[in-house]
Design an enzyme around this catalytic site. Structure first.
Site, PDB file in Angstrom:
ATOM      1  N   HIS A 223       5.872 -11.449  10.364  1.00  0.00           N
ATOM      2  CA  HIS A 223       5.188 -11.764   8.916  1.00  0.00           C
ATOM      3  C   HIS A 223       5.003 -10.244   8.491  1.00  0.00           C
ATOM      4  O   HIS A 223       4.078 -10.072   8.712  1.00  0.00           O
ATOM      5  CB  HIS A 223       4.432 -12.524   9.406  1.00  0.00           C
ATOM      6  CG  HIS A 223       3.158 -13.009   8.859  1.00  0.00           C
ATOM      7  ND1 HIS A 223       1.918 -13.023   8.423  1.00  0.00           N
ATOM      8  CD2 HIS A 223       3.552 -13.021   7.205  1.00  0.00           C
ATOM      9  CE1 HIS A 223       1.549 -13.808   7.121  1.00  0.00           C
ATOM     10  NE2 HIS A 223       2.649 -13.954   6.557  1.00  0.00           N
ATOM     11  N   ASP A 260       7.321  -9.918   2.901  1.00  0.00           N
ATOM     12  CA  ASP A 260       6.451 -11.122   3.565  1.00  0.00           C
ATOM     13  C   ASP A 260       6.803 -11.693   4.673  1.00  0.00           C
ATOM     14  O   ASP A 260       6.130 -12.037   6.077  1.00  0.00           O
ATOM     15  CB  ASP A 260       6.239 -12.027   2.754  1.00  0.00           C
ATOM     16  CG  ASP A 260       5.355 -13.288   3.353  1.00  0.00           C
ATOM     17  OD1 ASP A 260       3.782 -12.609   3.980  1.00  0.00           O
ATOM     18  OD2 ASP A 260       5.401 -14.602   3.637  1.00  0.00           O
TER      19      ASP A 260
HETATM   20  P1  ATP Z   1      -0.163 -12.758   1.496  1.00  0.00           P
HETATM   21  O1  ATP Z   1       0.175 -13.594   3.420  1.00  0.00           O
HETATM   22  O2  ATP Z   1      -1.105 -14.032   1.762  1.00  0.00           O
HETATM   23  O3  ATP Z   1       0.617 -12.941   0.704  1.00  0.00           O
HETATM   24  P2  ATP Z   1      -0.787  -9.753   1.483  1.00  0.00           P
HETATM   25  O4  ATP Z   1      -0.824  -9.369   3.219  1.00  0.00           O
HETATM   26  O5  ATP Z   1       0.448  -9.717   1.107  1.00  0.00           O
HETATM   27  O6  ATP Z   1      -1.472 -11.449   1.706  1.00  0.00           O
HETATM   28  P3  ATP Z   1      -2.098  -8.753  -0.545  1.00  0.00           P
HETATM   29  O7  ATP Z   1      -1.454 -10.189  -1.501  1.00  0.00           O
HETATM   30  O8  ATP Z   1      -1.644  -7.537  -0.822  1.00  0.00           O
HETATM   31  O9  ATP Z   1      -1.924  -9.948   0.482  1.00  0.00           O
HETATM   32  O10 ATP Z   1      -3.331  -8.827  -1.023  1.00  0.00           O
HETATM   33  C1  ATP Z   1      -4.373  -7.763  -0.858  1.00  0.00           C
HETATM   34  C2  ATP Z   1      -5.605  -7.886  -2.027  1.00  0.00           C
HETATM   35  O11 ATP Z   1      -6.732  -6.869  -2.205  1.00  0.00           O
HETATM   36  C3  ATP Z   1      -4.822  -7.867  -3.549  1.00  0.00           C
HETATM   37  O12 ATP Z   1      -5.420  -8.871  -4.442  1.00  0.00           O
HETATM   38  C4  ATP Z   1      -5.278  -6.407  -3.417  1.00  0.00           C
HETATM   39  O13 ATP Z   1      -5.319  -6.279  -4.757  1.00  0.00           O
HETATM   40  C5  ATP Z   1      -6.202  -6.368  -3.086  1.00  0.00           C
HETATM   41  N1  ATP Z   1      -7.254  -4.790  -2.550  1.00  0.00           N
HETATM   42  C6  ATP Z   1      -8.452  -4.627  -2.553  1.00  0.00           C
HETATM   43  N2  ATP Z   1      -8.300  -3.194  -1.966  1.00  0.00           N
HETATM   44  C7  ATP Z   1      -7.346  -3.088  -1.320  1.00  0.00           C
HETATM   45  C8  ATP Z   1      -6.798  -2.458  -0.016  1.00  0.00           C
HETATM   46  N3  ATP Z   1      -7.091  -0.810  -0.449  1.00  0.00           N
HETATM   47  N4  ATP Z   1      -5.297  -2.002  -0.018  1.00  0.00           N
HETATM   48  C9  ATP Z   1      -4.545  -3.229   0.252  1.00  0.00           C
HETATM   49  N5  ATP Z   1      -5.503  -4.428  -0.430  1.00  0.00           N
HETATM   50  C10 ATP Z   1      -6.266  -4.288  -2.114  1.00  0.00           C
HETATM   51 MN    MN Z   2       1.772 -11.085   0.271  1.00  0.00          MN
END
Ligand code: ATP
Ligand code: MN
Length: 535
Positions: A223, A260
């Site tokens: 993941h 992902d």
């Molecule tokens: P999922 O498995 O649900 O898809 P993901 O790990 O892909 O989750 P992201 O979609 O990248 O998560 O979400 C991270 C969120 O946090 C985004 O909305 C991003 O703008 C926000 N964010 C705020 N600060 C940070 C940071 N320092 N680093 C990464 N993301 C940040």
């Molecule tokens: Mn994601």
């Protein structure tokens, strides 16, 4: 209901599936056709940038308590039955399947043939059957797209049948409530009913791959997101929901493999999917230009609202949900790899959004620490939106994938450990969460700092700097990093009250230790030595 003849669906396969009628079937419509139908049918409307905007209805997120696996000869002793892998008897699957087919017999259907896994050896052909056009667009966006000439001959491995307006009756159908997702490994059919949250489709396919690849093919499924630098150096980013996999992997200086779900075999890291499913809450062009620009014709945006009197998406609105999403094909990202296959990773990032504000923004992990953290799978969430409640809640999800791994976590961890050591991969832990105190007092790490940290780690900027070790967690924290104020690199410095930090760090350490108890008997001395030190 004209279906282009070159795309006529083979009847034989429909009969095998048990559908009574092949009338009213839209097979392999193009995104343009699907969008047109979706708008005409009232499934959604176009935004001012041409993206299709839909509401997914009652469910705006996955429902892990309603995800079942048929318990039969094949799965009884192979699946790690737990809170996420919930057994259901075969008779209930059969019952629901027949009820669903009856329900569908007089409905219009959208069918498309897709596949998962960019490496041909592992390709899994999936026939996706939907009750509406926008969900077929999701399948087009997210799964890999066979060439037209392949369609006539394609042999389907799995069927994914998603029928949002079909509801189970828990009193007779063996489900918990009216919505459900059921994986049947013997019949190779996934049934989804009662929910239109499209993420259920992608995570159902992810879950079956998390069984098939490690169990049958010796490939580690992960993941994570992944991207590649100019020298072909691959980076992978593990992390639970909201920790930054999608955001941080979309890096203009690197090619995107995927956002992902990936596999790691003997010579590559490869994407399972053909698209991205990004969060859009508070999306801004300055922060996330690649994702922002992907909101265009072909993209499917879920559960957002418009600024009043316009068709301009209000990305700041949480009116429907905080989990607003957009799906789009990988090609919408300007520097996506095609095919989505990269080298074996040189760097691994374990992302966490620590709402306690304890973990450092970046640290380097020893192999033992990497294993400990991989097995722990930590992040923290901010609980509820109730007034006055702003306590963070720890989440420990083994291999950063608890809800999606049908096998015991030890099986993935063992492969992860072997691969990490064989290939001498650098492993970093990144806290994209809070700094300066916990949620409510501190602030979320600036995205620009996290991006600078990752760039530094990837480009060798953290190779020759001084480090200090974290007193509780033991990981090594750099004392400087280009583009990041030095004083935030040790989180203790960012807290007003250092004693409170020390106390809270130990409290969090204890939570790790407690969570790890269930894995301790399987872990070797090197891993156990990486546990937090709390006294
Ligand atoms: P999922 O498995 O649900 O898809 P993901 O790990 O892909 O989750 P992201 O979609 O990248 O998560 O979400 C991270 C969120 O946090 C985004 O909305 C991003 O703008 C926000 N964010 C705020 N600060 C940070 C940071 N320092 N680093 C990464 N993301 C940040
Ligand atoms: Mn994601």
């Amino acid at each position: 209901m004209s279906v282009p003849t070159m795309f006529a669906i083979p009847q034989k396969l429909l009969i095998n599936l048990g559908l009574k009628s092949a009338e009213n079937i839209f097979y392999h419509l193009s995104p343009e056709e699907l969008i047109k139908q979706a708008v005409e049918k009232g499934e959604g409307v176009l935004s001012d940038t041409g993206a299709l905007v839909v509401d997914t209805g009652e469910f705006t997120g996955r429902s892990p308590k309603d995800r079942f696996i048929v318990k039969d000869e094949l799965t009884a002793s192979t699946i790690d039955w737990n809170d996420f892998n919930i057994p259901i008897e075969e008779k209930y699957f059969d019952l629901l399947y027949h009820k669903m087919m009856d329900y569908l017999s007089d409905k219009k259907l959208w069918i498309r043939d897709c596949y998962a896994c960019a490496v041909p050896d592992y390709r899994l052909n999936i026939r996706v059957i939907n009750e509406n056009a926008c969900c077929s667009l999701f399948a087009y966006n997210m799964f890999l797209r066979p060439e037209e000439k392949e369609l006539k001959e394609i042999e389907i491995d799995w069927h994914l049948i998603q029928v949002p307006h079909f509801f189970a009756d828990p009193a007779t159908d063996g489900t918990r409530q009216k919505n459900f997702a059921i994986l049947n490994f013997t019949k190779k059919i996934i049934l989804i009913g009662g929910t239109q949250y499209t993420g259920e489709m992608k995570k159902a396919i992810f879950s079956i791959l998390n069984f098939i690849l490690p169990h049958d093919k010796g490939v580690l499924s992960m993941h994570c997101s992944a991207n590649v630098g100019k020298n072909g150096d691959t980076a992978v980013f593990f992390g639970l929901s909201g920790t930054g996999k999608t955001t941080l992997s979309a890096d203009p200086n690197r090619k995107l493999i995927g956002d992902d779900e990936h596999g790691w075999n003997n010579n590559s890291v490869f994407n399972f999917e053909g698209g991205c499913y990004a969060k859009t809450i508070d999306l801004r062009i300055e922060n996330e230009p690649e994702i922002f620009k992907a909101i265009r014709p072909g993209a499917l945006v879920e559960n957002v609202t418009f600024l009043e009197g316009t068709h301009t998406i209000d990305f700041s609105s949480k009116k429907i949900t905080e989990n607003t999403r957009v799906s789009y094909p990988l090609s919408f990202i300007s520097n996506a790899m095609h095919p989505s296959i990269g080298n074996i990773p040189k760097n691994i990032f374990l992302l966490t959004a620590d709402a306690y504000g304890i973990l450092p923004p970046v640290s380097k992990l020893s192999p033992g620490q990497a294993m400990y953290q991989f097995i722990s799978g930590y992040t923290a969430r901010v609980a509820g939106t109730e007034e006055g409640v702003n306590e963070p809640k720890p989440v420990f999800s083994a291999c950063f994938a608890g809800p999606f791994i049908p096998l015991h976590p030890a099986q993935y961890a063992k492969m992860f450990g072997q691969k990490m050591k064989e290939n001498q991969v650098n492993v970093w832990m990144i806290n994209t969460g809070w700094s300066g105190g916990p949620y409510g007092i501190g602030k979320r790490m600036k995205l620009s700092y996290t991006r600078a940290i990752i760039t530094a780690a990837l480009e060798g900027g953290l190779d020759n700097v001084e480090y200090e070790s974290h007193p509780v967690f033991g990981m090594m924290m750099p004392k400087e990093c280009l583009g990041v104020p030095a004083e935030i690199l040790n989180p203790r410095n960012t807290w007003k009250d250092k004693n409170t930090y020390d106390e809270k760090a130990k409290e969090l350490g204890l939570k790790f230790i407690k969570n790890f108890e269930k894995f301790a008997h399987q872990a070797d001395a090197e891993i156990l030595a990486a546990a937090p030190v709390v006294n």
